[in-house]
Design an enzyme around this catalytic site. Structure first.
Site, PDB file in Angstrom:
ATOM      1  N   TYR A 156     -25.235 -62.920  39.934  1.00  0.00           N
ATOM      2  CA  TYR A 156     -25.596 -61.865  38.982  1.00  0.00           C
ATOM      3  C   TYR A 156     -24.465 -61.682  37.983  1.00  0.00           C
ATOM      4  O   TYR A 156     -23.297 -61.694  38.360  1.00  0.00           O
ATOM      5  CB  TYR A 156     -25.818 -60.542  39.724  1.00  0.00           C
ATOM      6  CG  TYR A 156     -27.276 -60.145  39.767  1.00  0.00           C
ATOM      7  CD1 TYR A 156     -27.986 -59.985  38.577  1.00  0.00           C
ATOM      8  CD2 TYR A 156     -27.933 -59.929  40.968  1.00  0.00           C
ATOM      9  CE1 TYR A 156     -29.325 -59.632  38.602  1.00  0.00           C
ATOM     10  CE2 TYR A 156     -29.276 -59.579  40.992  1.00  0.00           C
ATOM     11  CZ  TYR A 156     -29.961 -59.430  39.807  1.00  0.00           C
ATOM     12  OH  TYR A 156     -31.277 -59.081  39.824  1.00  0.00           O
ATOM     13  N   GLU A 206     -24.663 -59.308  34.760  1.00  0.00           N
ATOM     14  CA  GLU A 206     -24.973 -58.424  33.634  1.00  0.00           C
ATOM     15  C   GLU A 206     -23.756 -58.252  32.734  1.00  0.00           C
ATOM     16  O   GLU A 206     -22.639 -58.067  33.236  1.00  0.00           O
ATOM     17  CB  GLU A 206     -25.399 -57.033  34.122  1.00  0.00           C
ATOM     18  CG  GLU A 206     -26.843 -56.941  34.519  1.00  0.00           C
ATOM     19  CD  GLU A 206     -27.049 -57.138  35.997  1.00  0.00           C
ATOM     20  OE1 GLU A 206     -26.198 -57.817  36.631  1.00  0.00           O
ATOM     21  OE2 GLU A 206     -28.041 -56.617  36.531  1.00  0.00           O
ATOM     22  N   ARG A 263     -36.590 -73.780  30.460  1.00  0.00           N
ATOM     23  CA  ARG A 263     -37.327 -72.667  29.838  1.00  0.00           C
ATOM     24  C   ARG A 263     -36.384 -71.499  29.618  1.00  0.00           C
ATOM     25  O   ARG A 263     -35.818 -70.969  30.566  1.00  0.00           O
ATOM     26  CB  ARG A 263     -38.475 -72.215  30.737  1.00  0.00           C
ATOM     27  CG  ARG A 263     -39.427 -73.307  31.109  1.00  0.00           C
ATOM     28  CD  ARG A 263     -40.647 -72.741  31.762  1.00  0.00           C
ATOM     29  NE  ARG A 263     -41.512 -72.193  30.752  1.00  0.00           N
ATOM     30  CZ  ARG A 263     -42.396 -72.917  30.079  1.00  0.00           C
ATOM     31  NH1 ARG A 263     -42.526 -74.203  30.313  1.00  0.00           N
ATOM     32  NH2 ARG A 263     -43.153 -72.350  29.170  1.00  0.00           N
ATOM     33  N   LYS A 273     -38.886 -76.616  24.073  1.00  0.00           N
ATOM     34  CA  LYS A 273     -39.934 -77.364  23.358  1.00  0.00           C
ATOM     35  C   LYS A 273     -39.307 -78.639  22.795  1.00  0.00           C
ATOM     36  O   LYS A 273     -38.906 -79.486  23.578  1.00  0.00           O
ATOM     37  CB  LYS A 273     -40.564 -76.459  22.299  1.00  0.00           C
ATOM     38  CG  LYS A 273     -41.240 -75.222  22.933  1.00  0.00           C
ATOM     39  CD  LYS A 273     -41.934 -74.359  21.914  1.00  0.00           C
ATOM     40  CE  LYS A 273     -42.759 -73.263  22.573  1.00  0.00           C
ATOM     41  NZ  LYS A 273     -42.089 -71.959  22.611  1.00  0.00           N
ATOM     42  N   THR A 288     -37.057 -70.642  21.494  1.00  0.00           N
ATOM     43  CA  THR A 288     -37.086 -71.030  22.899  1.00  0.00           C
ATOM     44  C   THR A 288     -36.211 -72.268  23.010  1.00  0.00           C
ATOM     45  O   THR A 288     -35.743 -72.820  22.005  1.00  0.00           O
ATOM     46  CB  THR A 288     -38.506 -71.365  23.382  1.00  0.00           C
ATOM     47  OG1 THR A 288     -39.080 -72.310  22.481  1.00  0.00           O
ATOM     48  CG2 THR A 288     -39.389 -70.133  23.461  1.00  0.00           C
ATOM     49  N   ASP A 343     -38.342 -67.692  13.525  1.00  0.00           N
ATOM     50  CA  ASP A 343     -38.597 -68.101  14.906  1.00  0.00           C
ATOM     51  C   ASP A 343     -38.815 -69.614  14.884  1.00  0.00           C
ATOM     52  O   ASP A 343     -39.860 -70.099  14.427  1.00  0.00           O
ATOM     53  CB  ASP A 343     -39.843 -67.362  15.419  1.00  0.00           C
ATOM     54  CG  ASP A 343     -40.212 -67.751  16.838  1.00  0.00           C
ATOM     55  OD1 ASP A 343     -39.713 -68.785  17.327  1.00  0.00           O
ATOM     56  OD2 ASP A 343     -41.019 -67.024  17.454  1.00  0.00           O
TER      57      ASP A 343
HETATM   58  N1  DSN Z   1     -46.880 -70.772  24.319  1.00  0.00           N
HETATM   59  C1  DSN Z   1     -46.135 -71.338  23.220  1.00  0.00           C
HETATM   60  C2  DSN Z   1     -46.919 -72.380  22.498  1.00  0.00           C
HETATM   61  O1  DSN Z   1     -47.640 -73.092  23.159  1.00  0.00           O
HETATM   62  O2  DSN Z   1     -46.795 -72.517  21.299  1.00  0.00           O
HETATM   63  C3  DSN Z   1     -45.650 -70.322  22.279  1.00  0.00           C
HETATM   64  O3  DSN Z   1     -45.109 -69.254  22.952  1.00  0.00           O
END
Ligand code: DSN
Length: 429
Positions: free
Chosen positions: A51, A53, A232, A226, A223, A197
């Site tokens: 942990y 924080e 993730r 991707k 994120t 974003d």
């Molecule tokens: N779920 C993601 C996507 O597939 O684009 C976006 O959050």
């Protein structure tokens, strides 16, 4: 997975089955990928036990020497790759990252402007069903009907009309490059904070193959799993002037302890992304998307905006007499996985829309190139024809999908993906 198979064979069997699925299917969900063994090892490490924080040098629990080193290393790597002044790598994913930005930069009831989900934006950019649309007065912009490109004049008009505190750009289902300079200029003209974003295309930005909004707009969220090909998670990059507001919003504003094992996995992914090999990968992601778009267009499919400039394409299935959901389910039966998706100005409802979204990050990681895109386009055409064939009954259609799925499996067996330990027949790679 020897220990797991002994301790909990039920969970072990599920993971093994999912491993087989990820091996034997052509995964075209634009937001998915395959991480490396190194990222898997760091993410599955004992850092999950801790942990922490707070932030490096100012934590609420003791025993942070290694965690501080890890988080700072990760932050340094983000700064080097994206040229960011300040970085927070603690958001659990993209949605909390966007929510933290709203907490930092706006008060509930303030006006925000974002791209409509129906036109390719994200839920967290002010969609009415998300907290971003519930707590804030949200207005939404979209794309032009004739070009499928963002209607920047509409963005400007809405910004002047509603004087938003925040303007979101970036997307989940828009196949074109965003003009960040234009958004920044619109933001300046109404004194709004502009947030980009870049969740979908941060890997392309890291590779230098997509415009980088970090020096252009106020705040950038992403994120990490991707095109960036990490575990993730989420991250926020911003100008120094916003640093303490962003950090306070993430913790204690929104979250508790950071997921240190994920931070470690991200640090590894960032090291991998800062390489000639990753830049070649990102180039191939774009080349594959262009090849798939060209092959589908040649077969008469209608693509939103007429093509793609990034890793994804949106295909309108209505000219083939099919809904996106029918097509996505039929493709899955044939071993090709994508998601149904609205297309701009879709007359159909969001949960049964007209389109499918296809992306090339995952298949490119396993080594597919232009010739495989040609095969995929041919299979997509066959599946559409089978689904639309009124003379065939359900069982006949299923049989024909199974034949394609067998050919898909044979192709996939020649392209083992990182991190997968079993082939389509369940045998170790
Ligand atoms: N779920 C993601 C996507 O597939 O684009 C976006 O959050």
């Amino acid at each position: 997975m020897a220990d797991l198979m002994t301790t909990d064979p039920e969970v072990g069997a599920i993971i093994r089955a999912e491993n087989r699925r990820q091996h034997r299917k052509i995964r075209l969900i634009a937001s998915e990928n395959y991480v490396s063994e190194a990222v898997l090892e760091a993410t599955g490490s004992i850092l999950t036990n801790k942990y922490s924080e707070g932030y490096a040098g100012a934590r609420c629990y003791e025993g942070q020497r290694e965690i501080d080193r890890m988080e700072q290393l990760c932050i340094q790597r983000v700064k080097a790759l994206f040229g960011a002044e300040h970085v927070n790598v603690q958001p659990y994913s993209g949605s909390p990252a966007n929510q933290a930005v709203m907490i930092a930069m706006a008060k509930p009831g303030d006006c925000i402007l974002g791209m409509s989900l129906a036109h390719g934006g994200h839920l967290t950019h002010g969609a009415p069903v998300s907290i971003s649309g519930m707590l804030y007065r949200s207005h939404q912009y979209g794309v032009c009907r004739d070009t499928g490109l963002i209607d920047y004049d509409q963005v400007e008009k809405l910004a002047h009309e509603h004087q938003p505190r925040l303007i979101f750009c970036g997307h989940s289902a828009y196949p074109r490059i965003v003009d960040f300079e234009r958004f920044a200029a619109i933001g300046r003209s109404v004194q709004a904070v502009v947030v980009a974003d870049i969740a979908h295309f941060s890997g392309l930005v890291a590779a230098g193959l997509h415009p980088n909004p970090v020096p252009v707009v106020d705040v950038v969220t992403s994120t990490t799993h991707k095109t960036l090909r990490g575990p993730r998670g989420g991250m926020i990059m911003c100008r120094q002037e916003h640093a303490s507001a962003i950090d306070r919003a993430v913790f204690p504003g929104l979250q508790g302890g950071p997921h240190n094992h994920v931070t470690a996995g991200l640090a590894v992914a960032l090291k991998e992304a800062d390489s000639a090999e990753f830049r070649a990968y990102a180039r191939q992601v774009l080349d594959n998307a262009a090849a798939l778009a060209e092959a589908l267009t040649r077969r008469g499919f209608r693509l939103s905006s007429g093509g793609t400039e990034n890793h994804l394409l949106l295909v309108d299935m209505s000219p083939r007499g099919l809904s996106g959901k029918q097509m996505a389910k039929s493709l899955d039966a044939a071993g090709i996985v994508c998601n149904f998706n609205s297309v701009p100005f879709d007359p159909r409802p969001p949960l049964n829309p007209s389109g499918i979204r296809l992306g090339t990050p995952a298949v490119t990681t396993r080594g597919f190139r232009e010739s495989e895109m040609e095969k995929i386009a041919a299979w997509i055409e066959q599946v559409a024809d089978i689904r639309a064939d009124q003379s065939a009954d359900r069982d006949q259609r299923r049989e024909r999908y199974r034949e394609i799925a067998a050919a898909v499996r044979a192709l996939c067996d020649g392209f083992p993906a990182p991190g997968l330990r079993y082939r389509s027949n369940g045998k170790p790679v």
